[in-house]
Design a protein around this motif. Structure first.
Motif, short mmCIF file in Angstrom:
data_model
loop_
_atom_site.label_atom_id
_atom_site.label_comp_id
_atom_site.label_asym_id
_atom_site.label_seq_id
_atom_site.Cartn_x
_atom_site.Cartn_y
_atom_site.Cartn_z
N THR A 363 -6.16 5.16 -4.51
CA THR A 363 -6.16 5.77 -3.19
C THR A 363 -5.11 5.11 -2.29
O THR A 363 -4.97 3.89 -2.29
CB THR A 363 -7.54 5.62 -2.52
OG1 THR A 363 -8.53 6.23 -3.35
CG2 THR A 363 -7.57 6.27 -1.15
N VAL A 364 -4.37 5.91 -1.52
CA VAL A 364 -3.43 5.38 -0.55
C VAL A 364 -4.12 5.31 0.80
O VAL A 364 -4.77 6.26 1.24
CB VAL A 364 -2.16 6.24 -0.47
CG1 VAL A 364 -1.22 5.71 0.62
CG2 VAL A 364 -1.44 6.24 -1.81
N LEU A 365 -3.99 4.17 1.48
CA LEU A 365 -4.70 3.91 2.72
C LEU A 365 -3.73 3.79 3.90
O LEU A 365 -2.57 3.41 3.73
CB LEU A 365 -5.48 2.60 2.62
CG LEU A 365 -6.42 2.42 1.43
CD1 LEU A 365 -6.94 0.99 1.41
CD2 LEU A 365 -7.57 3.42 1.50
N SER A 366 -4.26 4.07 5.08
CA SER A 366 -3.59 3.73 6.32
C SER A 366 -4.32 2.51 6.87
O SER A 366 -5.53 2.55 7.08
CB SER A 366 -3.67 4.89 7.31
OG SER A 366 -3.18 4.50 8.58
N LEU A 367 -3.58 1.40 7.11
CA LEU A 367 -4.19 0.16 7.55
C LEU A 367 -4.08 -0.02 9.06
O LEU A 367 -3.28 0.65 9.74
CB LEU A 367 -3.54 -1.03 6.84
CG LEU A 367 -3.64 -1.05 5.32
CD1 LEU A 367 -2.95 -2.28 4.76
CD2 LEU A 367 -5.09 -0.99 4.86
N ILE A 413 -9.14 -1.10 7.07
CA ILE A 413 -8.76 0.24 6.62
C ILE A 413 -9.08 1.26 7.72
O ILE A 413 -10.21 1.29 8.22
CB ILE A 413 -9.52 0.61 5.34
CG1 ILE A 413 -9.16 -0.36 4.21
CG2 ILE A 413 -9.21 2.05 4.93
CD1 ILE A 413 -10.03 -0.21 2.97
N LEU A 414 -8.11 2.06 8.08
CA LEU A 414 -8.35 3.14 9.03
C LEU A 414 -8.89 4.38 8.32
O LEU A 414 -9.91 4.93 8.68
CB LEU A 414 -7.07 3.49 9.80
CG LEU A 414 -6.51 2.41 10.72
CD1 LEU A 414 -5.25 2.93 11.43
CD2 LEU A 414 -7.56 1.97 11.74
N ARG A 415 -8.20 4.80 7.25
CA ARG A 415 -8.65 5.97 6.50
C ARG A 415 -7.84 6.11 5.22
O ARG A 415 -6.79 5.49 5.06
CB ARG A 415 -8.56 7.25 7.33
CG ARG A 415 -7.14 7.71 7.65
CD ARG A 415 -7.16 8.90 8.60
NE ARG A 415 -5.83 9.40 8.87
CZ ARG A 415 -5.22 10.39 8.22
NH1 ARG A 415 -5.87 10.99 7.21
NH2 ARG A 415 -4.02 10.80 8.53
N GLY A 416 -8.34 6.96 4.32
CA GLY A 416 -7.59 7.29 3.13
C GLY A 416 -6.64 8.44 3.42
O GLY A 416 -6.90 9.29 4.27
N MET A 417 -5.52 8.47 2.72
CA MET A 417 -4.49 9.48 2.94
C MET A 417 -4.43 10.44 1.76
O MET A 417 -4.61 10.04 0.61
CB MET A 417 -3.13 8.81 3.11
CG MET A 417 -3.08 7.73 4.18
SD MET A 417 -3.23 8.39 5.85
CE MET A 417 -1.68 9.28 5.99
N THR A 418 -4.18 11.71 2.05
CA THR A 418 -3.91 12.67 0.98
C THR A 418 -2.43 12.62 0.64
O THR A 418 -1.59 12.20 1.46
CB THR A 418 -4.29 14.10 1.39
OG1 THR A 418 -3.42 14.51 2.47
CG2 THR A 418 -5.73 14.16 1.87
N ARG A 419 -2.09 13.07 -0.55
CA ARG A 419 -0.69 13.05 -0.97
C ARG A 419 0.17 13.87 -0.03
O ARG A 419 1.30 13.50 0.30
CB ARG A 419 -0.58 13.57 -2.39
CG ARG A 419 0.84 13.56 -2.92
CD ARG A 419 0.90 13.95 -4.38
NE ARG A 419 2.28 13.95 -4.86
CZ ARG A 419 2.67 13.49 -6.03
NH1 ARG A 419 1.78 12.95 -6.84
NH2 ARG A 419 3.92 13.53 -6.40
N GLY A 420 -0.36 15.00 0.45
CA GLY A 420 0.40 15.88 1.34
C GLY A 420 0.73 15.25 2.68
O GLY A 420 1.66 15.69 3.37
N GLU A 421 -0.01 14.24 3.08
CA GLU A 421 0.24 13.58 4.37
C GLU A 421 1.30 12.50 4.27
O GLU A 421 1.77 12.00 5.31
CB GLU A 421 -1.06 12.93 4.88
CG GLU A 421 -2.16 13.89 5.22
CD GLU A 421 -3.43 13.16 5.64
OE1 GLU A 421 -3.84 13.32 6.81
OE2 GLU A 421 -3.98 12.41 4.80
N LEU A 422 1.68 12.12 3.07
CA LEU A 422 2.56 10.98 2.89
C LEU A 422 4.03 11.38 2.82
O LEU A 422 4.38 12.39 2.20
CB LEU A 422 2.20 10.25 1.59
CG LEU A 422 0.79 9.65 1.53
CD1 LEU A 422 0.50 9.16 0.11
CD2 LEU A 422 0.64 8.52 2.53
N PRO A 423 4.91 10.60 3.46
CA PRO A 423 6.35 10.84 3.31
C PRO A 423 6.75 10.70 1.85
O PRO A 423 6.15 9.93 1.09
CB PRO A 423 6.98 9.73 4.18
CG PRO A 423 5.90 9.30 5.12
CD PRO A 423 4.62 9.47 4.38
#
Length: 447
Positions: A363-367, A413-423
Motif C-alpha cells: 500500500t502507498v501512504l500519505s504521511l 499515516i494520513l491515509r492510503g492512496m489509490t494508484r490513480g491518485e499518484l503522480p
C-alpha cells in the motif's frame, strides 16, 4: 480494529472438573468444549460459554454424541438443572487445555528507544526485503513444479506441498520475529498466475487463522487447502479461464465445477485429509448462499472454509486478471468490509484487517510530513506502525530511504492512496506492478 474475542481467556479456563453431556441437555450459560476437529464446526473457538439458543441449535446440528462441559466456568444456575443424573456423574479428569489463543496485540505499551548497537541499518532493511523477494521467487518455481506433479498424478507433488506448508508454519511460529513482505511482479515475470495466487492464499490464510483458537495441525491443513485450492482449474479449458466476463452460461457452469474437479484429482492421494478436501470443495460458497457449487450458507460453512474463501476473494481483488479492475490492498479490504460483508463472516474480516493491518504490504501512504511512502512489511506487534519505503524526489541515489514508524512516533499515516491518485513518477519510483505476492520472513537481523 481489535478482533472480537470471548470474555473468557481460553488459557485461564478451569478444566480441573468436566462432564460429558448430550447436546440436547445444553443450556445458555454453560461453558462447553466441543472436543472435535476445528474443521467440523463454524465457531471461532472450540471452547466457549454458550450465550444464545442459536449456538445450542448449531451444536445440535453438528452430529456430536457428547460435548464437554466445565461446571466451574459455567453460570451457577445452569448446574444440575434438567440434566440427567448419569450425565452429571460422568465427570472425568481435565483434558488437555485448548490451544492458546492468539496473543493480544499490544497497543498501549510505551515504545522504548531501540539500542543503537542493535538498530538495523538501512542496508539491513534493504537486504532483508531483497532476500525475502528472492526466496519468494524460488518458492514460486517450486510451486509451479508441484502443480505439474499433482496434475500428472504424482505423489511427489503432495510431498512437495507438505514440505512448503511445513516451512511456512515454522516461520509463523515465531510471531515476535516474523514479518510479511510484498514482492511485485510485472505480467511478463509471471509464468503462471495461479501459482502466485496459490502461494498468497496459503500464506495469508495461515496468518489469518492464527487469530483464532486452533492447533498446529489445523493450521497446516489450512495452508494445504489454500495452496491446492484451485488445482481443479487445471481440468478447465484455458479459453474458459481467460474469458471470465465473456463466458457463456454453459461455460460458466463448466467453470463452477472446478472445486469438484479439484477434490476428484486429490482423492487419488490417500493421505489428503478430508478436512482439506472440504475447504477446497466449498471455497466459492458464501455466507449469504450466493456462492457455488452447492449454494451453502451460514453454519453450513466451517470456520476454515470461511477464512480461506475470504482470503481467496481478497487476493482476486488485488491480483485481478484485468489490470483496470485491480484494487490496492487497502481498497480490497475496505470493499469487503463495507460492501461485501453479507458474503463473509464478520469475525474473519476483522481478523484479516488485524492480520494485514489497515494498510497491507504494498500500500502507498500519505504521511503527516507530506511525503509518500510504501508499506514494506507488517509489524505484527504494532500493525499501524509498519516499516515503509519513503519516496525520494531526487530518484534513487544508492540505498533506499526507509522509516520504521514504530520508532518515529511523530511520523503518522494520513491515509492510503489509490494508484490513480499518484503522480506517474511516484508510481515508477515504487515500481507499482500488477501482481503482488506475500512472503513470510523471519526477523530482519536474522535475514
Amino acid at each position: 480494529m481489535p478482533l472480537a474475542k470471548t470474555s473468557n481467556d481460553p488459557t485461564k479456563v478451569d478444566t480441573s472438573d468436566s462432564m460429558k453431556l448430550s447436546p440436547e441437555y445444553l443450556r445458555v450459560g454453560m461453558y462447553v468444549d466441543l472436543n472435535c476437529s476445528w474443521f467440523r464446526h463454524p465457531f471461532p473457538r472450540r471452547s466457549f460459554k454458550l450465550t444464545s439458543q442459536s449456538q445450542i441449535d448449531t451444536i445440535k446440528g453438528l452430529g456430536l454424541g457428547t460435548v464437554l462441559v466445565y461446571p466451574r466456568e459455567s453460570d451457577p444456575d445452569t448446574e444440575g438443572e434438567g440434566v440427567p443424573i448419569e450425565a452429571t456423574a460422568e465427570h472425568q479428569s481435565a483434558p488437555e487445555s485448548p490451544a492458546q489463543g492468539h496473543q493480544e496485540e499490544a497497543t498501549t505499551e510505551p515504545v522504548s528507544p531501540p539500542d543503537e548497537r542493535e538498530k538495523p541499518t538501512q542496508g539491513d532493511y534493504h537486504q532483508s526485503a531483497q532476500m525475502a523477494s528472492e526466496a519468494y521467487r524460488e518458492m514460486l518455481g517450486t510451486s509451479s513444479k508441484m502443480m505439474k506433479e499433482l496434475s500428472n498424478g504424482s505423489a511427489e507433488g503432495i510431498r512437495c506441498a507438505e514440505s512448503m506448508i511445513g516451512g511456512l508454519n515454522i516461520l509463523l511460529s515465531n510471531t515476535e520475529a516474523a514479518g510479511t513482505v510484498a514482492s511485485a511482479f510485472d505480467p511478463e515475470d509471471v509464468e503462471n498466475a495461479s501459482v502466485i495466487r496459490a502461494m498468497n492464499v496459503a500464506t495469508l490464510s495461515m496468518l489469518v487463522a492464527q487469530q483464532f483458537d486452533i492447533d498446529q495441525e489445523a493450521l497446516q491443513m489450512i495452508g494445504m487447502a489454500g495452496l491446492l485450492l484451485d488445482i481443479g482449474e487445471h481440468r478447465i479449458p484455458r479459453h474458459i479461464l481467460q474469458t471470465r466476463a465473456r463466458r457463456s452460461e454453459v461455460e460458466n457452469v463448466k467453470y463452477q465445477l472446478h472445486p469438484y474437479l479439484g477434490v476428484e484429482m486429490l482423492r487419488k492421494f490417500p493421505h489428503i485429509p478430508e478436512e482439506v478436501l472440504d475447504v477446497i470443495r466449498s471455497h466459492h460458497e458464501r455466507l449469504d448462499g450466493s456462492g457455488y457449487p452447492e449454494k451453502l450458507k451460514g453454519d453450513q460453512l466451517s470456520l476454515p472454509t470461511r477464512i480461506v474463501s475470504a482470503v481467496d476473494h481478497y487476493d482476486s481483488l488485488v491480483n485481478s486478471l484485468y489490470p483496470e479492475e485491480a484494487l490496492s490492498p487497502a481498497e480490497a479490504l475496505s470493499t469487503m468490509y463495507k460492501y461485501q460483508k453479507q458474503m463473509f463472516a464478520a469475525d474473519v474480516l476483522v481478523a484479516m484487517i488485524q492480520t494485514l493491518g489497515v494498510y497491507p504490504p504494498g500500500t502507498v501512504l500519505s504521511l503527516s510530513d507530506g511525503r509518500f511512502a510504501q508499506v514494506l512489511n507488517i509489524n505484527f506487534k504494532y500493525r499501524l506502525k509498519p516499516l515503509v519505503l519513503l519516496y525520494d524526489e531526487d530518484g534513487p541515489t544508492g540505498e533506499p530511504v526507509t522509516a520504521d514508524l514504530q520508532s518515529q512516533p511523530e511520523l503518522t499515516i494520513l491515509r492510503g492512496m489509490t494508484r490513480g491518485e499518484l503522480p506517474s513518477k511516484v508510481v515508477e519510483y515504487f515500481q507499482l506492478k500488477r501482481w503482488t505476492g506475500y512472503f513470510i520472513q523471519s526477523s530482519i537481523r536474522a535475514a
